[in-house]
Structures are given as structure tokens and as C-alpha cells.
Design an enzyme around this catalytic site. Sequence first.
Site, mmCIF file in Angstrom:
data_model
loop_
_atom_site.group_PDB
_atom_site.id
_atom_site.type_symbol
_atom_site.label_atom_id
_atom_site.label_comp_id
_atom_site.label_asym_id
_atom_site.label_seq_id
_atom_site.Cartn_x
_atom_site.Cartn_y
_atom_site.Cartn_z
ATOM 1 N N MET A 134 2.510 -9.283 -1.282
ATOM 2 C CA MET A 134 2.017 -8.655 -0.042
ATOM 3 C C MET A 134 0.501 -8.546 -0.094
ATOM 4 S SD MET A 134 4.767 -5.865 1.090
ATOM 5 C CE MET A 134 6.468 -6.359 1.290
ATOM 6 N N SER A 135 -0.119 -8.865 1.040
ATOM 7 C CA SER A 135 -1.576 -8.824 1.131
ATOM 8 C C SER A 135 -1.949 -8.615 2.586
ATOM 9 C CB SER A 135 -2.148 -10.157 0.645
ATOM 10 O OG SER A 135 -3.472 -10.319 1.118
ATOM 11 N N GLU A 181 -1.376 -4.284 -8.968
ATOM 12 C CA GLU A 181 -1.622 -5.333 -9.981
ATOM 13 C C GLU A 181 -1.850 -6.708 -9.357
ATOM 14 O OE1 GLU A 181 1.554 -5.226 -12.839
ATOM 15 O OE2 GLU A 181 0.556 -3.668 -14.016
ATOM 16 N N HIS A 186 0.842 -1.202 0.000
ATOM 17 C CA HIS A 186 0.000 0.000 0.000
ATOM 18 C C HIS A 186 0.884 1.262 0.000
ATOM 19 C CE1 HIS A 186 -2.964 -2.818 2.056
ATOM 20 N NE2 HIS A 186 -3.648 -2.373 1.019
ATOM 21 N N GLN A 226 -18.542 -6.327 -0.922
ATOM 22 C CA GLN A 226 -17.693 -7.106 -1.828
ATOM 23 C C GLN A 226 -17.289 -8.453 -1.237
ATOM 24 O OE1 GLN A 226 -14.545 -3.906 -1.797
ATOM 25 N NE2 GLN A 226 -13.153 -5.626 -1.992
HETATM 26 O O1 PAF Z 1 -8.356 -3.813 -3.350
HETATM 27 C C1 PAF Z 1 -8.965 -3.481 -2.330
HETATM 28 O O2 PAF Z 1 -8.409 -3.342 -1.238
HETATM 29 C C2 PAF Z 1 -10.446 -3.228 -2.415
HETATM 30 O O3 PAF Z 1 -11.063 -4.096 -3.309
HETATM 31 C C3 PAF Z 1 -10.820 -1.766 -2.742
HETATM 32 C C4 PAF Z 1 -10.322 -1.363 -4.120
HETATM 33 C C5 PAF Z 1 -10.204 -0.853 -1.695
HETATM 34 C C6 PAF Z 1 -12.328 -1.581 -2.715
HETATM 35 O O4 PAF Z 1 -12.859 -1.894 -1.480
#
Ligand code: PAF
Length: 282
Positions: A186-187, A150, A37, A61
Site C-alpha cells: 500500500m502506498s 517498513e 496508515h 524531501q
Molecule cells: O513516509 C512518509 O510519508 C514521509 O517520508 C514522512 C515520514 C511523513 C516525512 O515526511
Amino acid sequence: MIVFDSKEQLRAEIKALKVKNKRIGFVPTMGALHNGHLSLVEAGFKKTDVIVVSVFVNPTQFDNTEDLKKYPRTLEQDIILLETVSKNIIVYAPTVEDIYSNNVVSESFSFDGLEYEMEGKFRDGHFNGVGTIVKSLLEIVTPEYAFFGEKDFQQLQIIKKLVEKHKIPVKIIGCKIHRETNGLAMSSRNIRLTKEHKIEAPFIYKILKEAKLKFGTKSANKVTEWVTKEFEKNNLLNLEYFIIADTKTLKTVKRKHNKNTYRAFIAVYAGKIRLIDNIALN
Ligand code: PAF
């Protein structure tokens, strides 16, 4: 650093910044920030003066309530991390009500078929949720540029389509996947991995790199078969899908053409944690 939890306050601040000719960049996130990030924020500062980072775990989502409940929420730590990059960051960490009022539902979108491939097949309604939140956030923040990683390549393509179809005046910038030194992408979900899954997870990128080499001489089918077999031998990681797809349409490749570009996409369960990754093949 300013932190807002209300869109009205954020809008007023952005209006004031625009009067001072400040260029606004935007990095949407669901928090639990990591160096990936931060690299988006840094990319943002190369093009704009002030970066808005949204931190919002978007309920629409998620197709899995446990995943939503357990998604890490670490706002205080996120703010400390962002402060190491710059003071010119505005954090927007809204409540669910601020975004959805009392109607927590997704809009329905058509992304010209991109939404039916890969993640779309395995995560019901996911891209309607992503489209809904990203469209709302872009309307609130009104940035000149917005930055996406990406790692979520399909999401990136879908957001480009969203912006094109809805004529949202913003440039979408895709940024390279940020990896741990062992190769693991990274996640925010990585912090939920058990010790043994964390040790095993770099296997995913190792396989992607080998698949890329094999794709030089073998068909997409043969490479997919090989990847499937490699995961069958692995007791800790469960392959959900491995797909070689056309970069533009995201459709599975049947026959390679020299003029097209391809990417391999993968989703894997490490215990209950779902990890995704991808690699450019040519
Ligand atoms: O990639 C993410 O973290 C999410 O899908 C996003 C783009 C912030 C939308 O909630």
C-alpha cells in the site's frame, strides 16, 4: 476529532493532555491515507492513549518538482478515514510556513552512511529532507512512541539513527508492510497508477517472493541477475534498482554470512509513478 494547522495550538493541546497523564503516540504522514496508515494508528493505540497524525507533504524531501506538485492531497477524506478508527486522534495539518517559516531548506545530516545507499543514490537530498521534517515534527509533538511503516525500510533505519544521534526522547516502532490482497504494497502513490499499471504492479511483490526463495540456495549476485532479466521481459514496469542488502548497514551483500540478516529492496517505475517495496530474506 481535533484538526490543527498551527504548531502553537498543537503544543498547547499536547501540554494539556500530558498534564492529564495521557500518553502520546505519533504517526507522521504525507496524507492520502490508506489502510497501511490506519494500521500504524491502530498499532499506536496499543501503546498510547492519544495519537497525533501529521498530514504534511514535505517539500524538502522531493527531488522532483512534478512529483511534489502531483502528490495527492486529500485532507477531508483523510479525516473521515481516521474517524473510522477513533475519535482520540489529533490531526496536525500544517502549512509550509508553519513548519519552515520563510526558509524552505533542509538541514544537513550524517546518518553514518545509511543515507548513501539505495534511495539516497537515486533521490538527491531526500534523506536530508526527511530528517529535517521528522526532527521538527518530533520536537513539536514530543511523543512517547512514533510509528513508521517498513515499506520505507531505509527511512525507518535512518529515523532510528536520527533519534539516536540527536538524543530525541522517543521510541521508534517499525510496523509491517500492509499489502493489497494481490500483494501490492500500500502506498499513497498507488492512486495515481493507470488501470493497466495497477493490474501489473503486483508483479513487484511476486518477484520479491521468488527472489527470497532463490536466495536460500543462490548468491545475491545470481538472484539480482535473475530479477533484472525478469524485469527486462516486462513491458510495463521499469526496474530502477534491485538490491540485496545487509539489514543493519544497508550495504549491498557481496558474500552471505549465516549470522547476518538480509533484505531485498526494489524500486520500479510504473509509467511515471515510482514504487518501492522490500522483503526480509532470512
Ligand atoms: O513516509 C512518509 O510519508 C514521509 O517520508 C514522512 C515520514 C511523513 C516525512 O515526511
